[in-house]
Scaffold this active site. Structure first.
Site, PDB file in Angstrom:
ATOM      1  CD  GLU A  67      43.257  47.355  38.794  1.00 24.31           C
ATOM      2  OE1 GLU A  67      43.203  48.138  40.081  1.00 24.31           O
ATOM      3  OE2 GLU A  67      42.695  47.309  37.774  1.00 24.31           O
ATOM      4  CG  HIS A 121      40.906  29.389  18.962  1.00 20.83           C
ATOM      5  ND1 HIS A 121      40.963  30.612  19.941  1.00 20.83           N
ATOM      6  CD2 HIS A 121      40.772  29.536  18.007  1.00 20.83           C
ATOM      7  CE1 HIS A 121      40.670  31.457  18.871  1.00 20.83           C
ATOM      8  NE2 HIS A 121      40.522  30.875  17.813  1.00 20.83           N
ATOM      9  CG  LEU A 149      39.922  34.347  23.190  1.00 21.33           C
ATOM     10  CD1 LEU A 149      38.600  34.359  22.327  1.00 21.33           C
ATOM     11  CD2 LEU A 149      41.111  33.823  22.175  1.00 21.33           C
ATOM     12  CG  HIS A 192      39.813  25.090  18.666  1.00 19.86           C
ATOM     13  ND1 HIS A 192      40.184  24.268  19.409  1.00 19.86           N
ATOM     14  CD2 HIS A 192      38.592  25.476  19.071  1.00 19.86           C
ATOM     15  CE1 HIS A 192      39.331  24.268  20.344  1.00 19.86           C
ATOM     16  NE2 HIS A 192      38.412  25.245  20.197  1.00 19.86           N
ATOM     17  CG  HIS A 237      35.642  28.721  16.688  1.00 25.12           C
ATOM     18  ND1 HIS A 237      35.693  27.706  17.617  1.00 25.12           N
ATOM     19  CD2 HIS A 237      36.607  29.799  16.814  1.00 25.12           C
ATOM     20  CE1 HIS A 237      36.426  28.276  18.540  1.00 25.12           C
ATOM     21  NE2 HIS A 237      36.909  29.499  18.317  1.00 25.12           N
ATOM     22  CG  HIS A 280      38.170  49.455  48.644  1.00 23.97           C
ATOM     23  ND1 HIS A 280      37.200  49.599  47.758  1.00 23.97           N
ATOM     24  CD2 HIS A 280      39.132  50.100  47.869  1.00 23.97           C
ATOM     25  CE1 HIS A 280      37.075  50.748  46.914  1.00 23.97           C
ATOM     26  NE2 HIS A 280      38.526  50.900  46.800  1.00 23.97           N
TER      27      HIS A 280
END
Length: 764
Positions: free
Chosen positions: A507, A162, A213, A122, A358, A570
């Site tokens: 989370e 990358h 990412l 990349h 890219h 849940h």
């Protein structure tokens, strides 16, 4: 402003163009790193002498003339930075800027050569951010390649993983043994030290494994949190032994990922001012320009979160603007800093500024014209100008000097603060003092029963008394997960020394930040807690914990349909199966207090592997006779067997709160004359590692009648029950109701386990 216009006259000094501060209240304006940072006793751009030696200038003179100087009569379409004055006539500051510019040219050519050699990689981001990467490694960051693990080094994270080729090239030029020229030639090759995305377990100098990412952004927040926490606990008015910064490069893709927003929100809330985020604003992702799906003002978003935000328009023509942005970051003691750097993806290439840059290789004629632009035509691939190594050596020597000074400072600290120094040394040696495990509580069958989350709470609050590095929290569920560390304060800007981290309902960021804390490698032992069902929000970070050898402890309560009334939204079904499938991840589902203590012992001991401890909301039926904290290390073991020296008729295998159902069923069957063995398979991964002889002892291959009982997905259990065995699991999404009613609906009762066992025993 182009160099050509700046250098149209001899002896002119290259002036600094200021960056565009989005928050002017925090802007400072010292004339250089040297002035400001020397006052602050920080590392600075002191690595460059005030007056250049004649030898230094002579060593570069021919190279700079060849690269930048040309007669006015010529109009060559080569390096845009060509100048029309005599190199010999320019001042020292301008001379050194040309040196930096030529070093960056070399960085870019190595990037091109590596991609062409590998026919993979990349290059786009790496070419566009070459100026920034070089500047950080050459002038800004504190590190020592001869000791990559030096505690007080600055940390660098490439969230846009990358673009790792940029970091590999910088590590090589900086003198890291882990990246030699041969390693650059083996980019992406099997077994190489330069994999397609950076891996901290493969290449020294890589702090965290990135690729998905946004993960690196959360990791960087965790690294900065670790520094702030330790500084608050150990620094003294006359001695700062914890004093380093965290730098992170993120890209447009990172900006789009939700984890970035979660982590950035927390960084600003905590006021982690030693964190600098550098945003590669190249306006491209894989599919095309970001305008296809992205139109927000990222700087405005970060400013709204509480960051010091700065925009740098053109680092290629003027690195002083980036220098000034860093000065602003260093001067702000209340906010983390977000530096938006406008770049061109795939710089030099014909693909420049487009998504085509890219990833992938370049056409040969494109490579040829790139070489012509920087006057590199006659050089072999992977050529390094010898003086580039010497430039980077200056920073390396400076880092080695800083490390020696730090050790001298630490000697002073040990002499004057022996108790704190002893605790600090425990942390640096891994965080586990001698005999720490003796603090774990023990339970007998006569003790009052509790949910395993209750046993966990007792374990944590004993461990925090003896483990100086234990730190963590919950995603707004501390009271439900029962993970609050009593007697410890919250980690907040006013109390960085606190060991309870309030993550809010975030989370994903919680897991990514925990990875950063663990990979700070300072003996901190992070835990992250939520309901097991919400592990799905965290899955990518948990996977990276395992890949990175980050010893995060994930405390997951409400571990089955036994949580009851909250219902199928849940109630975890497939979560345990998914987590058990992650390589290197230890998944514990303890049945009672003793197994919970054993799970914590193993999780703490395995500092290079993450652990999940799945815990019940409902009280277990009993502390079982036969369970053992010590046996948990084997992953599976026999808790009861009336077979004597013969083999059992049937084996009941279980985990967690269902183990007591198996034990009660076994008692019923034994009354009828059956020989029954009950096995706790508390951690599949540890059991699978045991010698073949031990596994055969616990689960004899000649005993084919086996039943597994677990209130979750049946996936994976066939390996342990065999072809003739029966798996009792849940193949639906659960149901809302009182936990006993829910268990009964899905067949998790002593009577039903006994019925299924009798049915299996009746078969021949």
């Amino acid at each position: 402003m182009a160099l050509s216009s700046l250098l149209s006259k001899p002896c002119i000094s290259l002036l600094s163009a200021k960056p565009s501060p989005d928050n002017k209240n925090n802007k400072i304006s010292p004339t250089s790193f040297t002035l400001y940072l020397s006052l602050k006793s920080k590392q600075s751009r002191v690595t460059k002498p005030a007056t250049l030696s004649k030898t230094h200038k002579l060593s570069w003179q021919q190279e700079l003339k060849q690269a930048f100087q040309q007669p006015k009569s010529q109009n060559l379409q080569t390096n845009n930075d060509s100048i029309d004055c005599n190199i010999d006539d320019i001042d020292d500051e301008s001379f050194e800027k040309l040196v930096d510019k030529r070093c960056v040219d070399n960085v870019r050519m190595l990037i091109v050569d590596a991609v062409q050699s590998a026919q993979a990689g990349h290059p786009g981001m790496a070419l566009g951010m070459a100026d920034i990467g070089y500047y950080l490694y050459r002038h800004v960051m504190r590190y020592n390649p001869r000791d990559p693990k030096w505690f007080n080094r600055d940390r660098f994270v490439l969230s846009a993983g990358h673009g790792c080729l940029l970091q590999y090239v910088c590590l090589h030029l900086a003198g890291f043994e882990s990246v030699q020229l041969e390693d650059l030639k083996r980019l992406c090759k099997l077994g190489s030290r330069t994999p397609g995305h950076p891996e901290n377990t493969v290449t020294d100098g890589i702090e965290v494994t990135t690729g998905p990412l946004g993960q690196g952004v959360a990791n960087a927040v965790g690294l900065a949190l670790a520094e702030a926490h330790l500084a608050a606990r150990f620094n003294k008015p006359d001695c700062d032994i914890v004093d380093h910064r965290t730098y992170c490069i993120m890209g447009d893709g990172c900006a789009m990922e939700g984890i970035t927003h979660e982590a950035a929100s927390l960084a600003a809330h905590w006021k982690l001012h030693k964190l600098t985020m550098i945003y590669d604003d190249n306006h491209n992702t894989i599919d095309g320009p970001i305008s296809l799906a992205f139109s927000e003002d990222i700087s405005a978003r970060f400013k709204a979160l509480g960051w010091n935000t700065i925009t740098v328009d053109n680092t290629h023509d003027d690195m002083d603007s980036f220098n000034d942005a860093l000065l602003s970051a260093f001067g702000d003691t209340e906010k983390p800093t977000f530096i938006r750097v406008k770049t061109l993806i795939g710089r030099l290439s014909r693909k420049e500024g487009t998504s085509k840059a890219h990833h992938g290789t370049f056409e040969e004629d494109d490579v040829k014209q790139m070489r012509q632009k920087v006057k590199w035509d006659s050089r072999e691939p992977f050529h390094v100008i010898p003086m580039v190594y010497r430039e980077m050596q200056v920073q390396t020597d400076h880092g080695e000097k800083l490390e020696k000074e730090w050790f001298s400072k630490f000697d002073y600290f040990k002499t004057n603060y022996p108790e704190e120094a002893a605790e600090f040394e425990v942390l640096l040696s891994g965080g586990l003092p001698p005999n720490w495990e003796s603090c774990l509580p023990e339970w007998s069958v006569t003790d009052p029963v509790d949910a395993t989350r209750g046993y966990s709470e007792k374990c944590l609050n004993q461990l925090v008394k003896v483990l100086p590095g234990l730190i963590g929290g919950s995603a707004d569920l501390a009271s439900s997960n029962k993970v609050y560390l009593q007697g410890s304060q919250d980690f907040q800007h006013s109390s960085f020394y606190g060991r309870n981290i309030r993550y809010g309902v975030r989370e994903h960021a919680m897991a990514g930040i925990s990875n950063g804390i663990a990979l700070h490698k300072s003996g901190l032992i992070p835990f992250a807690a939520t309901f097991l069902i919400f592990s799905d929000y965290m899955k990518n970070s948990i996977r990276l914990s395992a890949l990175s050898h980050a010893g995060v402890i994930y405390i997951m309560t409400h571990d089955s349909i036994g949580l009851g009334e909250d219902g199928p939204t849940h109630q975890p079904i497939e979560q345990l199966a998914g987590l058990r499938a992650v390589p290197r991840l230890l998944v514990f589902r303890p049945a009672d207090g003793n197994e919970t203590a054993g799970a914590y012992r193993e999780a703490m001991t395995n500092r290079d592997a993450p652990s999940v401890i799945a815990l019940s909301r409902q009280k277990v039926a009993a502390n079982l006779e036969g369970t053992s904290a010590n046996e948990v290390e084997k992953g599976g073991y026999i808790i009861s067997d009336n077979s004597g020296k013969s083999l059992p008729d049937i084996i009941l295998i279980s985990t967690g709160s269902e183990l007591c159902l198996c034990e009660e069923s076994a008692k019923m069957l034994r009354k009828e004359g059956r020989k029954v063995r009950v096995v706790s398979l508390v951690c599949w991964q540890l059991f699978n590692r045991q010698p073949k002889e031990y596994k055969e002892h616990v689960l004899p291959s000649s005993v084919s009648k086996r039943i597994s009982v677990e209130a979750g997905s049946s996936m994976g259990w066939s390996e342990y029950v065999g072809r003739e065995g029966i798996v009792m699991g849940v193949e639906e999404f659960g149901a809302s109701g009182a936990y006993l009613d829910t268990f009964k609906k899905f067949g998790f009762t002593e009577e039903n386990v006994t019925r299924v066992a009798k049915s299996l025993l009746s078969q021949y």
